[in-house]
Motif scaffolding. Structure first.
Motif, PDB file in Angstrom:
ATOM      1  N   ASP A 149      37.707-114.065  70.220  1.00 15.84           N
ATOM      2  CA  ASP A 149      38.545-114.444  69.136  1.00 15.84           C
ATOM      3  C   ASP A 149      39.148-115.834  69.030  1.00 15.84           C
ATOM      4  O   ASP A 149      38.704-116.761  68.300  1.00 15.84           O
ATOM      5  CB  ASP A 149      39.950-113.465  69.181  1.00 15.84           C
ATOM      6  N   ARG A 150      39.816-116.151  70.290  1.00 19.87           N
ATOM      7  CA  ARG A 150      40.203-117.525  70.300  1.00 19.87           C
ATOM      8  C   ARG A 150      39.517-118.608  71.091  1.00 19.87           C
ATOM      9  O   ARG A 150      39.765-119.752  71.248  1.00 19.87           O
ATOM     10  CB  ARG A 150      41.728-117.523  70.908  1.00 19.87           C
ATOM     11  N   GLY A 151      38.399-117.940  71.846  1.00 19.97           N
ATOM     12  CA  GLY A 151      37.524-119.000  72.639  1.00 19.97           C
ATOM     13  C   GLY A 151      38.253-119.234  73.993  1.00 19.97           C
ATOM     14  O   GLY A 151      37.971-120.543  74.559  1.00 19.97           O
ATOM     15  N   ASN A 152      39.315-118.598  74.330  1.00 20.60           N
ATOM     16  CA  ASN A 152      39.928-118.887  75.560  1.00 20.60           C
ATOM     17  C   ASN A 152      38.914-118.701  76.797  1.00 20.60           C
ATOM     18  O   ASN A 152      38.002-117.560  76.791  1.00 20.60           O
ATOM     19  CB  ASN A 152      41.067-117.718  75.738  1.00 20.60           C
ATOM     20  N   THR A 153      38.902-119.584  77.556  1.00 20.57           N
ATOM     21  CA  THR A 153      38.354-119.469  78.776  1.00 20.57           C
ATOM     22  C   THR A 153      39.076-119.226  80.094  1.00 20.57           C
ATOM     23  O   THR A 153      40.132-119.315  80.404  1.00 20.57           O
ATOM     24  CB  THR A 153      37.258-120.880  78.907  1.00 20.57           C
ATOM     25  N   ARG A 194      30.676-122.527  73.670  1.00 16.32           N
ATOM     26  CA  ARG A 194      29.475-122.020  72.847  1.00 16.32           C
ATOM     27  C   ARG A 194      29.361-122.633  71.632  1.00 16.32           C
ATOM     28  O   ARG A 194      30.223-123.633  71.300  1.00 16.32           O
ATOM     29  CB  ARG A 194      30.333-120.461  72.601  1.00 16.32           C
ATOM     30  N   ASP A 195      28.195-122.532  71.122  1.00 18.55           N
ATOM     31  CA  ASP A 195      27.816-123.382  69.938  1.00 18.55           C
ATOM     32  C   ASP A 195      27.712-122.331  68.869  1.00 18.55           C
ATOM     33  O   ASP A 195      26.609-121.524  68.891  1.00 18.55           O
ATOM     34  CB  ASP A 195      26.699-124.259  70.244  1.00 18.55           C
ATOM     35  N   SER A 196      28.634-122.121  67.848  1.00 22.10           N
ATOM     36  CA  SER A 196      28.564-120.949  67.004  1.00 22.10           C
ATOM     37  C   SER A 196      27.609-121.378  65.969  1.00 22.10           C
ATOM     38  O   SER A 196      26.873-120.366  65.262  1.00 22.10           O
ATOM     39  CB  SER A 196      30.033-121.063  66.114  1.00 22.10           C
ATOM     40  N   ALA A 197      27.316-122.927  65.770  1.00 26.73           N
ATOM     41  CA  ALA A 197      26.082-122.964  64.754  1.00 26.73           C
ATOM     42  C   ALA A 197      24.664-122.616  65.136  1.00 26.73           C
ATOM     43  O   ALA A 197      23.875-122.021  64.456  1.00 26.73           O
ATOM     44  CB  ALA A 197      26.014-124.377  64.381  1.00 26.73           C
ATOM     45  N   GLU A 198      24.622-122.706  66.811  1.00 23.92           N
ATOM     46  CA  GLU A 198      23.254-122.633  67.065  1.00 23.92           C
ATOM     47  C   GLU A 198      23.339-120.909  67.819  1.00 23.92           C
ATOM     48  O   GLU A 198      22.496-120.627  68.396  1.00 23.92           O
ATOM     49  CB  GLU A 198      23.061-123.586  68.378  1.00 23.92           C
ATOM     50  N   ASN A 199      24.420-120.337  67.661  1.00 27.13           N
ATOM     51  CA  ASN A 199      24.720-119.073  68.345  1.00 27.13           C
ATOM     52  C   ASN A 199      24.169-119.070  69.842  1.00 27.13           C
ATOM     53  O   ASN A 199      23.333-118.049  70.354  1.00 27.13           O
ATOM     54  CB  ASN A 199      23.834-117.934  67.403  1.00 27.13           C
ATOM     55  N   MET A 200      24.465-120.062  70.418  1.00 26.77           N
ATOM     56  CA  MET A 200      24.372-120.132  71.875  1.00 26.77           C
ATOM     57  C   MET A 200      25.519-120.202  73.091  1.00 26.77           C
ATOM     58  O   MET A 200      26.820-120.659  72.570  1.00 26.77           O
ATOM     59  CB  MET A 200      23.572-121.669  72.165  1.00 26.77           C
ATOM     60  N   MET A 211      26.545-112.066  67.245  1.00 26.36           N
ATOM     61  CA  MET A 211      27.004-113.403  66.914  1.00 26.36           C
ATOM     62  C   MET A 211      28.294-113.896  68.223  1.00 26.36           C
ATOM     63  O   MET A 211      29.004-113.087  68.384  1.00 26.36           O
ATOM     64  CB  MET A 211      28.045-113.206  65.740  1.00 26.36           C
ATOM     65  N   ILE A 212      27.520-114.776  68.798  1.00 23.40           N
ATOM     66  CA  ILE A 212      28.419-115.003  69.924  1.00 23.40           C
ATOM     67  C   ILE A 212      29.827-115.281  69.660  1.00 23.40           C
ATOM     68  O   ILE A 212      30.640-115.140  70.456  1.00 23.40           O
ATOM     69  CB  ILE A 212      27.576-116.205  70.845  1.00 23.40           C
ATOM     70  N   ARG A 213      29.909-116.031  68.756  1.00 23.83           N
ATOM     71  CA  ARG A 213      31.495-116.644  68.617  1.00 23.83           C
ATOM     72  C   ARG A 213      32.404-115.476  68.205  1.00 23.83           C
ATOM     73  O   ARG A 213      33.667-115.625  68.309  1.00 23.83           O
ATOM     74  CB  ARG A 213      31.472-117.375  67.259  1.00 23.83           C
ATOM     75  N   SER A 214      31.869-114.112  67.940  1.00 24.00           N
ATOM     76  CA  SER A 214      32.784-113.063  67.607  1.00 24.00           C
ATOM     77  C   SER A 214      33.111-111.868  68.910  1.00 24.00           C
ATOM     78  O   SER A 214      33.421-110.894  69.027  1.00 24.00           O
ATOM     79  CB  SER A 214      32.339-112.160  66.685  1.00 24.00           C
ATOM     80  N   ARG A 215      32.148-112.187  69.935  1.00 28.15           N
ATOM     81  CA  ARG A 215      32.014-111.588  71.011  1.00 28.15           C
ATOM     82  C   ARG A 215      32.583-112.304  72.200  1.00 28.15           C
ATOM     83  O   ARG A 215      32.662-113.373  72.697  1.00 28.15           O
ATOM     84  CB  ARG A 215      30.614-111.112  71.581  1.00 28.15           C
ATOM     85  N   ASP A 216      33.389-111.211  73.242  1.00 32.70           N
ATOM     86  CA  ASP A 216      33.600-111.623  74.368  1.00 32.70           C
ATOM     87  C   ASP A 216      32.295-111.716  75.273  1.00 32.70           C
ATOM     88  O   ASP A 216      31.430-111.083  75.376  1.00 32.70           O
ATOM     89  CB  ASP A 216      34.615-110.682  75.366  1.00 32.70           C
TER      90      ASP A 216
END
Length: 124
Positions: free
Chosen positions: A53-57, A71-77, A27-32
């Motif tokens: 975690d917070r999506g800091n860039t 990132r797109d959490s719905a598409e996991n991209m 799950m990309i949204r939960s990984r660095d």
């Protein structure tokens, strides 16, 4: 961990490309997640990072203001929007996980999951 990059190609200086990274097994949204690149005859170079975690860039100075990681959490991209491309941006671009932002050369020498890369060529 399978990571698959796409979206590379040939573009003129000043042009834009958007790279994509698919990660079917995590799950990309939960990984660095990171983007790196390697030009011919040069070492692996860190480009950008988005925290899980917070999506800091975070960005390397040489792409700051021109590239945007998202990132797109719905598409996991994972994406890398690259604008105002320069000839020196030509390289194989990789997405990876398991790296911190601003990794040291030591971090880059350790094994970490990354894809097979996508070629970006900036040329007139």
């Amino acid at each position: 961990v399978q990571l698959v990059e796409s979206g590379g190609g040939l573009v003129q200086p000043g042009g834009s490309l958007r790279l994509s990274c698919a990660a079917p097994e995590l799950m990309i949204r939960s990984r660095d997640m990171s983007w790196l690149r390697q030009a011919p005859g040069k070492g692996l170079e860190w480009v950008s990072h988005i925290s899980g975690d917070r999506g800091n860039t975070y960005y390397a100075d040489f792409v700051k203001g021109r590239f945007t990681v998202s990132r797109d959490s719905a598409e996991n991209m994972l994406y890398l929007q690259m604008n105002a491309l320069k000839t020196e941006d030509s390289a194989v671009y990789y997405c990876a996980t398991g790296l911190p932002p601003f990794p040291t050369p030591g971090h880059l020498r350790l094994p970490f999951p990354r894809g097979k890369g996508t070629q970006v060529t900036v040329s007139s």
